[in-house]
Scaffold this motif. Structure first.
Motif, mmCIF file in Angstrom:
data_model
loop_
_atom_site.group_PDB
_atom_site.id
_atom_site.type_symbol
_atom_site.label_atom_id
_atom_site.label_comp_id
_atom_site.label_asym_id
_atom_site.label_seq_id
_atom_site.Cartn_x
_atom_site.Cartn_y
_atom_site.Cartn_z
ATOM 1 N N ASN A 158 18.844 -17.758 -19.412
ATOM 2 C CA ASN A 158 17.671 -17.401 -20.199
ATOM 3 C C ASN A 158 17.577 -18.339 -21.401
ATOM 4 O O ASN A 158 18.504 -18.441 -22.206
ATOM 5 C CB ASN A 158 17.794 -15.948 -20.660
ATOM 6 N N THR A 159 16.460 -19.065 -21.508
ATOM 7 C CA THR A 159 16.219 -19.971 -22.621
ATOM 8 C C THR A 159 14.737 -19.908 -22.972
ATOM 9 O O THR A 159 13.932 -19.319 -22.251
ATOM 10 C CB THR A 159 16.571 -21.424 -22.262
ATOM 11 N N SER A 160 14.379 -20.552 -24.066
ATOM 12 C CA SER A 160 12.970 -20.595 -24.464
ATOM 13 C C SER A 160 12.109 -21.257 -23.402
ATOM 14 O O SER A 160 10.928 -20.912 -23.235
ATOM 15 C CB SER A 160 12.815 -21.333 -25.797
ATOM 16 N N SER A 161 12.685 -22.219 -22.678
ATOM 17 C CA SER A 161 11.933 -22.892 -21.618
ATOM 18 C C SER A 161 12.073 -22.188 -20.267
ATOM 19 O O SER A 161 11.445 -22.585 -19.297
ATOM 20 C CB SER A 161 12.399 -24.348 -21.489
ATOM 21 N N ASN A 162 12.902 -21.160 -20.211
ATOM 22 C CA ASN A 162 13.098 -20.388 -18.981
ATOM 23 C C ASN A 162 13.180 -18.892 -19.330
ATOM 24 O O ASN A 162 14.205 -18.247 -19.140
ATOM 25 C CB ASN A 162 14.365 -20.840 -18.260
ATOM 26 N N PRO A 163 12.069 -18.348 -19.854
ATOM 27 C CA PRO A 163 12.096 -16.946 -20.306
ATOM 28 C C PRO A 163 12.064 -15.978 -19.132
ATOM 29 O O PRO A 163 11.679 -16.329 -18.013
ATOM 30 C CB PRO A 163 10.831 -16.838 -21.148
ATOM 31 N N VAL A 164 12.482 -14.750 -19.398
ATOM 32 C CA VAL A 164 12.416 -13.689 -18.397
ATOM 33 C C VAL A 164 11.033 -13.051 -18.445
ATOM 34 O O VAL A 164 10.402 -12.991 -19.512
ATOM 35 C CB VAL A 164 13.518 -12.635 -18.656
ATOM 36 N N GLY A 238 5.414 -12.128 -26.231
ATOM 37 C CA GLY A 238 6.633 -12.767 -25.762
ATOM 38 C C GLY A 238 7.235 -13.633 -26.846
ATOM 39 O O GLY A 238 6.902 -13.512 -28.023
ATOM 40 N N GLY A 239 8.145 -14.514 -26.429
ATOM 41 C CA GLY A 239 8.822 -15.393 -27.375
ATOM 42 C C GLY A 239 10.296 -15.060 -27.477
ATOM 43 O O GLY A 239 10.863 -14.397 -26.595
ATOM 44 N N ASN A 240 10.921 -15.515 -28.530
ATOM 45 C CA ASN A 240 12.334 -15.208 -28.776
ATOM 46 C C ASN A 240 12.409 -13.863 -29.499
ATOM 47 O O ASN A 240 12.236 -13.791 -30.718
ATOM 48 C CB ASN A 240 12.986 -16.316 -29.606
ATOM 49 N N LEU A 241 12.652 -12.819 -28.744
ATOM 50 C CA LEU A 241 12.548 -11.455 -29.264
ATOM 51 C C LEU A 241 13.913 -10.917 -29.674
ATOM 52 O O LEU A 241 14.938 -11.227 -29.033
ATOM 53 C CB LEU A 241 11.935 -10.536 -28.207
ATOM 54 N N PRO A 242 13.975 -10.102 -30.721
ATOM 55 C CA PRO A 242 15.247 -9.535 -31.191
ATOM 56 C C PRO A 242 15.911 -8.677 -30.115
ATOM 57 O O PRO A 242 15.258 -7.892 -29.426
ATOM 58 C CB PRO A 242 14.836 -8.689 -32.395
ATOM 59 N N GLY A 249 26.245 4.640 -30.983
ATOM 60 C CA GLY A 249 25.505 4.623 -32.236
ATOM 61 C C GLY A 249 25.799 3.444 -33.132
ATOM 62 O O GLY A 249 25.165 3.294 -34.182
ATOM 63 N N VAL A 250 26.736 2.590 -32.754
ATOM 64 C CA VAL A 250 27.087 1.404 -33.552
ATOM 65 C C VAL A 250 26.324 0.203 -33.016
ATOM 66 O O VAL A 250 26.352 -0.072 -31.806
ATOM 67 C CB VAL A 250 28.600 1.136 -33.516
ATOM 68 N N ALA A 251 25.618 -0.506 -33.898
ATOM 69 C CA ALA A 251 24.757 -1.611 -33.481
ATOM 70 C C ALA A 251 25.503 -2.933 -33.462
ATOM 71 O O ALA A 251 26.411 -3.185 -34.273
ATOM 72 C CB ALA A 251 23.558 -1.712 -34.413
ATOM 73 N N SER A 252 25.103 -3.792 -32.525
ATOM 74 C CA SER A 252 25.593 -5.169 -32.496
ATOM 75 C C SER A 252 25.004 -5.946 -33.671
ATOM 76 O O SER A 252 24.147 -5.439 -34.416
ATOM 77 C CB SER A 252 25.202 -5.829 -31.168
ATOM 78 N N GLN A 253 25.431 -7.170 -33.826
ATOM 79 C CA GLN A 253 24.986 -7.989 -34.954
ATOM 80 C C GLN A 253 23.483 -8.248 -34.887
ATOM 81 O O GLN A 253 22.880 -8.304 -33.815
ATOM 82 C CB GLN A 253 25.754 -9.308 -34.981
ATOM 83 N N SER A 254 22.871 -8.427 -36.054
ATOM 84 C CA SER A 254 21.463 -8.799 -36.113
ATOM 85 C C SER A 254 21.321 -10.298 -35.899
ATOM 86 O O SER A 254 22.302 -11.044 -35.931
ATOM 87 C CB SER A 254 20.869 -8.405 -37.471
ATOM 88 N N GLY A 255 20.082 -10.755 -35.682
ATOM 89 C CA GLY A 255 19.817 -12.179 -35.553
ATOM 90 C C GLY A 255 20.011 -12.751 -34.176
ATOM 91 O O GLY A 255 19.997 -13.969 -33.998
ATOM 92 N N VAL A 256 20.196 -11.873 -33.158
ATOM 93 C CA VAL A 256 20.360 -12.331 -31.769
ATOM 94 C C VAL A 256 19.036 -12.130 -31.033
ATOM 95 O O VAL A 256 18.366 -11.117 -31.209
ATOM 96 C CB VAL A 256 21.495 -11.564 -31.068
ATOM 97 N N THR A 257 18.681 -13.101 -30.199
ATOM 98 C CA THR A 257 17.406 -13.042 -29.483
ATOM 99 C C THR A 257 17.590 -13.349 -28.000
ATOM 100 O O THR A 257 18.606 -13.901 -27.590
ATOM 101 C CB THR A 257 16.403 -14.064 -30.063
ATOM 102 N N LEU A 258 16.557 -12.971 -27.206
ATOM 103 C CA LEU A 258 16.430 -13.470 -25.847
ATOM 104 C C LEU A 258 14.981 -13.853 -25.626
ATOM 105 O O LEU A 258 14.087 -13.368 -26.315
ATOM 106 C CB LEU A 258 16.910 -12.457 -24.805
#
Length: 267
Positions: A158-164, A238-242, A249-258
């Protein structure tokens, strides 16, 4: 499908030390963090962590080896890491950086004492609090931020040029998921699936994604997990979404996208 193997992610998350060094002082541990997110808080049972310090091992990075039982060895290039005296499986070792798997036995504890041994010297004890989960998502550039290490339904990256496409599913990779069912075992390579024991929620642009599977990644060490989730079909943009994963109940780190196909959101 697990296209991102542990070996690939070792390369992504290893900082090789090239300075020549010979042991003249005991090892020193300065920090212990989630290897995927670099979060420096509590650690969880089975989590893959990175240990920072000095004098902890050889000058060059030495990667994992299997013992006679086919498990990831807990002694590597004369380095050993223990949690409350229990040796941990080692992913890689070096002078200033070590990656190890937190033993599942810390489940019943509120904190653990970590110690690094190299050759004939041992570090002082380094205490870390224990929490049932501490999820960290692996990212493609090993920074813990930006594009997640994700494969699309067809197995491509999954990349910006190969989005889902919305309505399709992706596979993402993480550690710090906590205990699994069946219970995880230290250093063993997962031969089949094992579900994360705690409740799991995947959020994409704040929307809850349908969860297909969350658990061990067959062919990889216990504690290295994968999640299969469906992209909401009715996403407006669409785009690079959070991307956020909550475990217990514990969240992963912020600032990650797909990357998701669709028109960009208006500015």
């Amino acid at each position: 499908m697990c296209r991102f193997s542990l070996g690939v992610l070792i390369v992504l998350n290893t900082l090789a030390s090239t300075a020549a060094w010979s042991q003249s002082a005991k090892p020193t541990v300065t920090a212990v963090a989630n290897v995927a997110s670099y979060a420096n808080g509590s650690i969880s049972p089975g989590e893959m962590v990175v240990i920072f310090g000095t004098g902890m091992g050889p000058s060059n990075v030495v990667s994992l080896q299997l013992d006679q039982q086919g498990r990831i060895a807990n002694t590597l290039s004369q380095v050993q890491v223990s949690f409350d005296g229990n040796p941990a499986p080692l992913i890689y070792v070096s002078e200033k950086q070590i990656s190890a798997m937190v033993p599942f036995g810390v489940t019943v504890k509120s904190s653990t004492q970590i110690q690094v041994a190299y050759q004939s010297s041992t570090s002082d004890l380094f205490q870390k609090p224990i929490t049932p989960s501490a999820p960290g998502i692996f990212t493609t550039d090993s920074s813990g931020q930006g594009q997640a290490a994700v494969t699309n339904a067809d197995g491509s990256y999954n990349t910006s040029s190969n989005p889902v496409n919305p309505g399709s599913y992706v596979t993402l990779y993480l550690t710090g998921e906590g205990q699994t069912n069946p219970v995880g075992s230290d250093g063993n390579i997962a031969a089949s699936t094992a579900n994360v024991a705690l409740p799991v929620t995947v959020l994409i642009a704040g929307r809850t994604a349908q969860l297909l599977y969350a658990g061990s990644a067959p062919g990889n060490v216990n504690g290295f997990a994968q999640i299969n989730a469906v992209i909401p079909a009715d996403l407006q943009y669409g785009g690079n979404l959070p991307l956020v994963v909550l475990i217990g109940g514990v969240a992963s780190q912020s600032g990650v996208t797909l990357a998701v196909s669709g028109p960009p959101a208006p500015i």
